[in-house]
Write a protein that holds these residues in place. Structure first.
Motif, PDB file in Angstrom:
ATOM      1  N   MET A  92     -22.384  -7.151   1.974  1.00  0.00           N
ATOM      2  CA  MET A  92     -23.331  -7.867   2.827  1.00  0.00           C
ATOM      3  C   MET A  92     -23.357  -7.254   4.227  1.00  0.00           C
ATOM      4  SD  MET A  92     -23.527 -11.996   3.349  1.00  0.00           S
ATOM      5  CE  MET A  92     -21.834 -12.087   3.896  1.00  0.00           C
ATOM      6  N   ALA A  93     -22.204  -6.698   4.634  1.00  0.00           N
ATOM      7  CA  ALA A  93     -22.103  -6.065   5.952  1.00  0.00           C
ATOM      8  C   ALA A  93     -22.518  -4.602   5.911  1.00  0.00           C
ATOM      9  CB  ALA A  93     -20.669  -6.181   6.454  1.00  0.00           C
ATOM     10  N   GLY A  94     -22.943  -4.125   4.733  1.00  0.00           N
ATOM     11  CA  GLY A  94     -23.387  -2.747   4.608  1.00  0.00           C
ATOM     12  C   GLY A  94     -22.254  -1.747   4.472  1.00  0.00           C
ATOM     13  N   LEU A  95     -21.067  -2.223   4.035  1.00  0.00           N
ATOM     14  CA  LEU A  95     -19.912  -1.353   3.887  1.00  0.00           C
ATOM     15  C   LEU A  95     -19.547  -1.192   2.417  1.00  0.00           C
ATOM     16  CD1 LEU A  95     -17.653  -2.810   6.718  1.00  0.00           C
ATOM     17  CD2 LEU A  95     -19.067  -0.747   6.819  1.00  0.00           C
ATOM     18  N   SER A  96     -19.035  -0.039   2.060  1.00  0.00           N
ATOM     19  CA  SER A  96     -18.596   0.214   0.697  1.00  0.00           C
ATOM     20  C   SER A  96     -17.146  -0.233   0.530  1.00  0.00           C
ATOM     21  CB  SER A  96     -18.698   1.701   0.365  1.00  0.00           C
ATOM     22  OG  SER A  96     -18.032   1.980  -0.862  1.00  0.00           O
ATOM     23  N   PRO A  97     -16.836  -0.986  -0.524  1.00  0.00           N
ATOM     24  CA  PRO A  97     -15.455  -1.424  -0.753  1.00  0.00           C
ATOM     25  C   PRO A  97     -14.529  -0.271  -1.136  1.00  0.00           C
ATOM     26  CG  PRO A  97     -17.025  -2.823  -1.935  1.00  0.00           C
ATOM     27  CD  PRO A  97     -17.759  -1.597  -1.494  1.00  0.00           C
ATOM     28  N   THR A  98     -15.092   0.880  -1.481  1.00  0.00           N
ATOM     29  CA  THR A  98     -14.273   1.999  -1.954  1.00  0.00           C
ATOM     30  C   THR A  98     -14.233   3.175  -0.986  1.00  0.00           C
ATOM     31  OG1 THR A  98     -16.166   2.873  -3.207  1.00  0.00           O
ATOM     32  CG2 THR A  98     -14.651   1.394  -4.369  1.00  0.00           C
ATOM     33  N   ALA A  99     -14.895   3.058   0.155  1.00  0.00           N
ATOM     34  CA  ALA A  99     -14.881   4.130   1.159  1.00  0.00           C
ATOM     35  C   ALA A  99     -14.540   3.530   2.517  1.00  0.00           C
ATOM     36  CB  ALA A  99     -16.237   4.835   1.209  1.00  0.00           C
ATOM     37  N   SER A 100     -13.872   4.291   3.346  1.00  0.00           N
ATOM     38  CA  SER A 100     -13.514   3.801   4.676  1.00  0.00           C
ATOM     39  C   SER A 100     -14.771   3.550   5.514  1.00  0.00           C
ATOM     40  CB  SER A 100     -12.620   4.825   5.388  1.00  0.00           C
ATOM     41  OG  SER A 100     -11.398   4.946   4.714  1.00  0.00           O
ATOM     42  N   PRO A 101     -14.772   2.516   6.397  1.00  0.00           N
ATOM     43  CA  PRO A 101     -13.642   1.631   6.677  1.00  0.00           C
ATOM     44  C   PRO A 101     -13.527   0.435   5.715  1.00  0.00           C
ATOM     45  CG  PRO A 101     -15.443   1.069   8.104  1.00  0.00           C
ATOM     46  CD  PRO A 101     -15.914   2.243   7.288  1.00  0.00           C
ATOM     47  N   GLY A 102     -14.530   0.249   4.846  1.00  0.00           N
ATOM     48  CA  GLY A 102     -14.502  -0.905   3.955  1.00  0.00           C
ATOM     49  C   GLY A 102     -13.283  -0.933   3.054  1.00  0.00           C
ATOM     50  N   ARG A 103     -12.865   0.258   2.595  1.00  0.00           N
ATOM     51  CA  ARG A 103     -11.714   0.331   1.698  1.00  0.00           C
ATOM     52  C   ARG A 103     -10.454  -0.221   2.360  1.00  0.00           C
ATOM     53  NH1 ARG A 103      -7.888   4.079   1.327  1.00  0.00           N
ATOM     54  NH2 ARG A 103      -9.028   5.492   2.708  1.00  0.00           N
ATOM     55  N   LEU A 104     -10.333  -0.001   3.674  1.00  0.00           N
ATOM     56  CA  LEU A 104      -9.156  -0.481   4.392  1.00  0.00           C
ATOM     57  C   LEU A 104      -9.186  -2.003   4.574  1.00  0.00           C
ATOM     58  CD1 LEU A 104      -9.007   2.242   7.189  1.00  0.00           C
ATOM     59  CD2 LEU A 104      -7.707   2.163   5.057  1.00  0.00           C
ATOM     60  N   MET A 105     -10.393  -2.566   4.633  1.00  0.00           N
ATOM     61  CA  MET A 105     -10.554  -4.001   4.842  1.00  0.00           C
ATOM     62  C   MET A 105     -10.528  -4.800   3.540  1.00  0.00           C
ATOM     63  SD  MET A 105     -13.742  -4.061   7.522  1.00  0.00           S
ATOM     64  CE  MET A 105     -13.776  -3.048   8.997  1.00  0.00           C
ATOM     65  N   ARG A 106     -10.706  -4.123   2.442  1.00  0.00           N
ATOM     66  CA  ARG A 106     -10.926  -4.786   1.158  1.00  0.00           C
ATOM     67  C   ARG A 106      -9.879  -5.855   0.859  1.00  0.00           C
ATOM     68  NH1 ARG A 106     -11.802  -1.613  -4.609  1.00  0.00           N
ATOM     69  NH2 ARG A 106     -13.089  -3.231  -5.603  1.00  0.00           N
ATOM     70  N   ASN A 107     -10.369  -7.091   0.680  1.00  0.00           N
ATOM     71  CA  ASN A 107      -9.575  -8.278   0.351  1.00  0.00           C
ATOM     72  C   ASN A 107      -8.611  -8.715   1.454  1.00  0.00           C
ATOM     73  OD1 ASN A 107     -10.804  -8.638  -2.165  1.00  0.00           O
ATOM     74  ND2 ASN A 107      -9.411  -7.173  -3.124  1.00  0.00           N
ATOM     75  N   LYS A 108      -8.682  -8.067   2.614  1.00  0.00           N
ATOM     76  CA  LYS A 108      -7.901  -8.504   3.757  1.00  0.00           C
ATOM     77  C   LYS A 108      -8.617  -9.671   4.444  1.00  0.00           C
ATOM     78  CE  LYS A 108      -4.485  -5.457   3.918  1.00  0.00           C
ATOM     79  NZ  LYS A 108      -3.042  -5.838   3.937  1.00  0.00           N
ATOM     80  N   TRP A 109      -7.858 -10.446   5.201  1.00  0.00           N
ATOM     81  CA  TRP A 109      -8.427 -11.552   5.970  1.00  0.00           C
ATOM     82  C   TRP A 109      -8.612 -11.107   7.419  1.00  0.00           C
ATOM     83  CZ3 TRP A 109      -9.486 -16.529   4.030  1.00  0.00           C
ATOM     84  CH2 TRP A 109      -9.054 -16.763   2.713  1.00  0.00           C
ATOM     85  N   VAL A 110      -9.665 -11.592   8.060  1.00  0.00           N
ATOM     86  CA  VAL A 110      -9.854 -11.359   9.494  1.00  0.00           C
ATOM     87  C   VAL A 110      -9.790 -12.706  10.195  1.00  0.00           C
ATOM     88  CG1 VAL A 110     -11.170  -9.238   9.255  1.00  0.00           C
ATOM     89  CG2 VAL A 110     -12.372 -11.429   9.247  1.00  0.00           C
ATOM     90  N   SER A 111      -9.218 -12.701  11.374  1.00  0.00           N
ATOM     91  CA  SER A 111      -8.982 -13.927  12.133  1.00  0.00           C
ATOM     92  C   SER A 111      -9.927 -14.021  13.314  1.00  0.00           C
ATOM     93  CB  SER A 111      -7.526 -13.937  12.624  1.00  0.00           C
ATOM     94  OG  SER A 111      -7.360 -14.801  13.721  1.00  0.00           O
ATOM     95  N   SER A 112     -10.271 -15.252  13.687  1.00  0.00           N
ATOM     96  CA  SER A 112     -11.142 -15.458  14.845  1.00  0.00           C
ATOM     97  C   SER A 112     -10.467 -15.017  16.134  1.00  0.00           C
ATOM     98  CB  SER A 112     -11.542 -16.936  14.950  1.00  0.00           C
ATOM     99  OG  SER A 112     -10.398 -17.766  15.074  1.00  0.00           O
ATOM    100  N   GLU A 113      -9.165 -14.752  16.079  1.00  0.00           N
ATOM    101  CA  GLU A 113      -8.445 -14.295  17.262  1.00  0.00           C
ATOM    102  C   GLU A 113      -8.563 -12.780  17.450  1.00  0.00           C
ATOM    103  OE1 GLU A 113      -4.513 -15.930  16.474  1.00  0.00           O
ATOM    104  OE2 GLU A 113      -4.918 -17.498  17.968  1.00  0.00           O
ATOM    105  N   SER A 114      -9.126 -12.076  16.457  1.00  0.00           N
ATOM    106  CA  SER A 114      -9.330 -10.639  16.575  1.00  0.00           C
ATOM    107  C   SER A 114     -10.779 -10.351  16.958  1.00  0.00           C
ATOM    108  CB  SER A 114      -9.006  -9.936  15.253  1.00  0.00           C
ATOM    109  OG  SER A 114      -9.958 -10.275  14.255  1.00  0.00           O
ATOM    110  N   LYS A 115     -11.033  -9.141  17.448  1.00  0.00           N
ATOM    111  CA  LYS A 115     -12.387  -8.774  17.864  1.00  0.00           C
ATOM    112  C   LYS A 115     -13.353  -8.831  16.686  1.00  0.00           C
ATOM    113  CE  LYS A 115     -15.055  -5.033  19.975  1.00  0.00           C
ATOM    114  NZ  LYS A 115     -15.003  -3.647  20.540  1.00  0.00           N
TER     115      LYS A 115
END
Length: 239
Positions: free
Chosen positions: A116-139
């Motif tokens: 939905m964000a236009g990132l590939s789950p298998t290529a960076s940077p999406g691969r690095l984020m895959r299934n990770k959580w992001v917090s409202s305290e981060s940018k």
């Protein structure tokens, strides 16, 4: 029931749903002199006031909602506690796990979120984020989680729903049962329907309007929601 009753808060997220177990409605009905439960009579003109009074004495509820607009079906499945929340919000093909613990919000970067964000789950940077959580305290997390806040706020979600119902002009439509819970059914002039527990306090159990359905269960039965482990939080580029 206006459309905003069901999804005025939730659809703004564009995000999707963490399944929580369904809990039965907890009730402690008053007893009559003969020892049988005393059912408080609820008249149509008191529906909004009674629903409001009932939720104001609680600290949690489980919400499931579905709406269809055109070819897109959106769903919400969240446990709302006063101090936390967790579940999923699904819109179309995108389903996103979401959480709130205290004042911190979390979204999991599943494949559907990345796409939905236009990132590939298998290529960076999406691969690095895959299934990770992001917090409202981060940018990065501050942007991603911003639109989930109202949907994960117990007070805002429930007071918004109750507030919309108080605007209705109801007529009694008999009795029914929703998931085994005896309810009183009331119809609004716009064609919507609200079902509340037959026994007092009169909790809202189901609200419908066309293709929109909003179900409540587990009133005043908090279910623990915890923050993701530190190892599961995204800390890579852009975090």
């Amino acid at each position: 029931m206006r459309r905003s009753l069901v999804f005025g808060v939730v659809l703004a997220t564009g995000l999707g749903c963490v399944a929580c177990g369904k809990s039965p409605v907890r009730q402690a009905p008053a007893m009559s002199a003969a020892g049988a439960p005393a059912v408080a009579e609820l008249t149509a003109d008191r529906v909004g006031a009674e629903i409001t009074a009932a939720y104001q004495g609680t600290s949690a509820v489980h919400v499931r909602a579905t709406t269809t607009e055109g070819s897109t079906t959106s769903k919400v499945d969240v446990q709302l506690n006063k101090d936390s929340a967790g579940g999923t919000i699904t819109q179309g093909d995108a389903t996103v796990p979401v959480r709130r613990v205290g004042g911190v919000y979390y979204v999991q970067m599943t494949d559907s979120v990345l796409k939905m964000a236009g990132l590939s789950p298998t290529a960076s940077p999406g691969r690095l984020m895959r299934n990770k959580w992001v917090s409202s305290e981060s940018k990065l997390g501050a942007e991603v989680t911003n639109n989930t806040k109202e949907a994960l706020s117990y007070e805002e979600f429930i007071s918004h729903t109750a507030g919309e119902i108080t605007k209705g002009t109801f007529t009694a439509a008999g009795k029914d049962s929703v998931d085994g819970v005896p309810v009183l059914v009331f119809k609004d002039g716009d064609g919507s329907t609200s079902a509340v527990t037959e026994a007092s306090p009169h909790y809202l159990i189901r609200a419908t309007n066309g293709t929109d359905t909003l179900d409540f269960s587990g009133w005043d039965e908090p279910v623990a929601v915890t923050a993701p482990a530190a190892a599961d939080l995204y800390s890579g580029p852009g975090a």
